[in-house]
Design a protein around this motif. Sequence first.
Motif, PDB file in Angstrom:
ATOM      1  N   PHE A 126       0.843  -1.190   0.000  1.00  0.00           N
ATOM      2  CA  PHE A 126       0.000   0.000   0.000  1.00  0.00           C
ATOM      3  C   PHE A 126       0.877   1.238   0.000  1.00  0.00           C
ATOM      4  CE2 PHE A 126      -2.434  -3.380   1.920  1.00  0.00           C
ATOM      5  CZ  PHE A 126      -3.708  -3.225   1.378  1.00  0.00           C
ATOM      6  N   SER A 127       0.297   2.325  -0.476  1.00  0.00           N
ATOM      7  CA  SER A 127       0.960   3.624  -0.407  1.00  0.00           C
ATOM      8  C   SER A 127       0.307   4.452   0.697  1.00  0.00           C
ATOM      9  CB  SER A 127       0.871   4.351  -1.749  1.00  0.00           C
ATOM     10  OG  SER A 127      -0.498   4.502  -2.128  1.00  0.00           O
ATOM     11  N   LYS A 159      -1.893   7.343   2.415  1.00  0.00           N
ATOM     12  CA  LYS A 159      -3.158   8.023   2.129  1.00  0.00           C
ATOM     13  C   LYS A 159      -3.950   7.293   1.048  1.00  0.00           C
ATOM     14  CE  LYS A 159      -4.011  12.847   3.102  1.00  0.00           C
ATOM     15  NZ  LYS A 159      -3.530  14.239   2.944  1.00  0.00           N
ATOM     16  N   GLN A 160      -3.810   5.980   1.025  1.00  0.00           N
ATOM     17  CA  GLN A 160      -4.509   5.186   0.004  1.00  0.00           C
ATOM     18  C   GLN A 160      -5.847   4.696   0.563  1.00  0.00           C
ATOM     19  OE1 GLN A 160      -2.243   1.946  -1.703  1.00  0.00           O
ATOM     20  NE2 GLN A 160      -4.090   0.781  -2.196  1.00  0.00           N
ATOM     21  N   LYS A 161      -6.904   4.912  -0.225  1.00  0.00           N
ATOM     22  CA  LYS A 161      -8.220   4.382   0.145  1.00  0.00           C
ATOM     23  C   LYS A 161      -8.314   2.948  -0.364  1.00  0.00           C
ATOM     24  CE  LYS A 161     -10.617   8.827   0.269  1.00  0.00           C
ATOM     25  NZ  LYS A 161     -10.789   8.806   1.731  1.00  0.00           N
ATOM     26  N   THR A 162      -8.757   2.053   0.497  1.00  0.00           N
ATOM     27  CA  THR A 162      -8.820   0.650   0.120  1.00  0.00           C
ATOM     28  C   THR A 162      -9.958  -0.033   0.859  1.00  0.00           C
ATOM     29  OG1 THR A 162      -7.506  -1.378  -0.100  1.00  0.00           O
ATOM     30  CG2 THR A 162      -7.242  -0.137   1.926  1.00  0.00           C
ATOM     31  N   THR A 170      -8.643   4.310   5.039  1.00  0.00           N
ATOM     32  CA  THR A 170      -7.565   5.088   4.439  1.00  0.00           C
ATOM     33  C   THR A 170      -6.286   4.815   5.209  1.00  0.00           C
ATOM     34  OG1 THR A 170      -9.127   6.833   3.838  1.00  0.00           O
ATOM     35  CG2 THR A 170      -6.783   7.383   3.778  1.00  0.00           C
ATOM     36  N   THR A 171      -5.233   4.476   4.510  1.00  0.00           N
ATOM     37  CA  THR A 171      -3.956   4.216   5.173  1.00  0.00           C
ATOM     38  C   THR A 171      -3.382   5.523   5.727  1.00  0.00           C
ATOM     39  OG1 THR A 171      -2.731   4.482   3.111  1.00  0.00           O
ATOM     40  CG2 THR A 171      -3.457   2.246   3.678  1.00  0.00           C
TER      41      THR A 171
END
Length: 543
Positions: A449-450, A452-455, A511-512
């Motif tokens: 994951f990066s 501020k990534q929504k998952t 969100t990460t």
Amino acid sequence: MILALLMLLVAAWGKNMEVEAGGGKWELLIGNIGISAMHMQLLNNDKVIIYDRTSFGLSNITLPDGKCRNNIKNESITHDCTAHSVEYDVVSNKIRALMVQTDTWCSSGSVYPDGSLSVTGGDGVGEDVVRIMGTCGGCDWREIEHGLSTRRWYSSNLFLPQGRQIVIGGRQRPSFEFYPKAKGEIGAYDFPFLRQTSDKHDENNLYPFVFLNVDGNLFIFANNRSILFDYKTRKVVRTYPDVPGGDPRNYPSTGSAVLLPLKNLEAGVVEAQVLVCGGAPRGSFDKSNAKRGKEFIRALDTCARISINDPNPQWALETMPMARVMNDMIMLPNGHVLLINGASNGTAGWENGREPVLHPVIYNPDSQRGQRFEVQNPTQIPRMYHSTAGLLRDGRVIVGGSNPHFKYVFDKVYYPTELSVEAFSPPYLEPEFARLRPVVVQPFSHSQFSYKQKTKIGFTVPGRVNLDLIKVTMLFPPFNTHSFSMNQRLMVLDKENVGIVGRGKYEVNVTTPGSPNLAPPGYYMLFVVHQNIPSEGVWMKIQ
């Protein structure tokens, strides 16, 4: 005869403490792993790297393939064909002997973004060595001589947002350095704070408690004092009040500390709270270590909690159910804190502790003050000096070590060298909660994951679900030694739109974390938590 009787009375007292227990279950994993678990780190291949020290003499496990260590400087034996490090496979419950050459006694460590373990310092010829352990099948230690700029013994490590570690302090080392070093950096930087917090006789500022604040600065606690430190400019940003009472909390008056769960990661202002528990009154080390008239002072029974980013931060004291020194503090997947191991009298050091504390305690930081502690069922094995503990991906806590005496002494001492490894299962693993327990089905293990990534996180739950009581946490597995879990960090991810996608199947959008200051790059365990019952963790990598 008198000594033996006293030892029996001490053991009986510890096993029959009149403390009301809540829950939890103990199981013996392996009765003899061959070494005493003085240092411990879980890797993302579900293997736990464990080691003690090479200068004990012969251990109880032989090195494979006829390997031996020869011509060893400053050690009691010059030909050693036994191992002083092992790899514990959580899945198979088996041990593999590892080869470490230089003395790792009282070293420190952290895990890099690629998942490899980096261990720094130690004793004797190992004091300036860096050792690397990878995650490949059959990996063994790789050692880098003079990897550190100065000798470090009893230092603390922290993994930084830039993808390297800072190594702070150590015995007679009021300085810090980075590893690996950036271009143009000098070897070690002077750190006056460690001189200012050193007691004349016993220091009490070894293995300082170090946490990465959400602003990128370091919260550093030593003795009973703490600062916020900008390691880039090498300036103290803030000085916090002393902990009320003035008693020390660091080695050898060994308490422990955690950074409590970080929440609302995208809100802009993230509250960061530090909890410090246990320790010993000032002067306890000298009294327990006296040549005549030894005295084992009752340990501290308080925890101190502070919001380090408040405009006017103050420590708030809480009373634990029992006094504790040499205690470990382990973050659980649901955000609770497990206090485990240790003694109720004395300090760190061989035979400097008395009256083992066999009951773990769970601390719920979200409960009302006065209702945060719950005593758990006891172990039958005292875990005194040099004990360790760490969270496993399945939610159990692995526990090992205790009093590794020179040449592995097992008799004529109060607390013998302990070679067993146990697991403590917190109450959330009890069968009655099986219908509430989530199972993560998405993402797959080791997904990347990066920031501020929504998952979407997909999961199942066998029983009825309260969607309002779903949360997703991610935890960085720490390096544990001497009652401090370095790099321990748990985040509660921002969530939205928890929904049903099928019978017993659910999704939650999360969100990460938004930056490496919140979550340094590397491997984390991701958990879905339902009504404080966590799933088994899934390895994820953020970069």
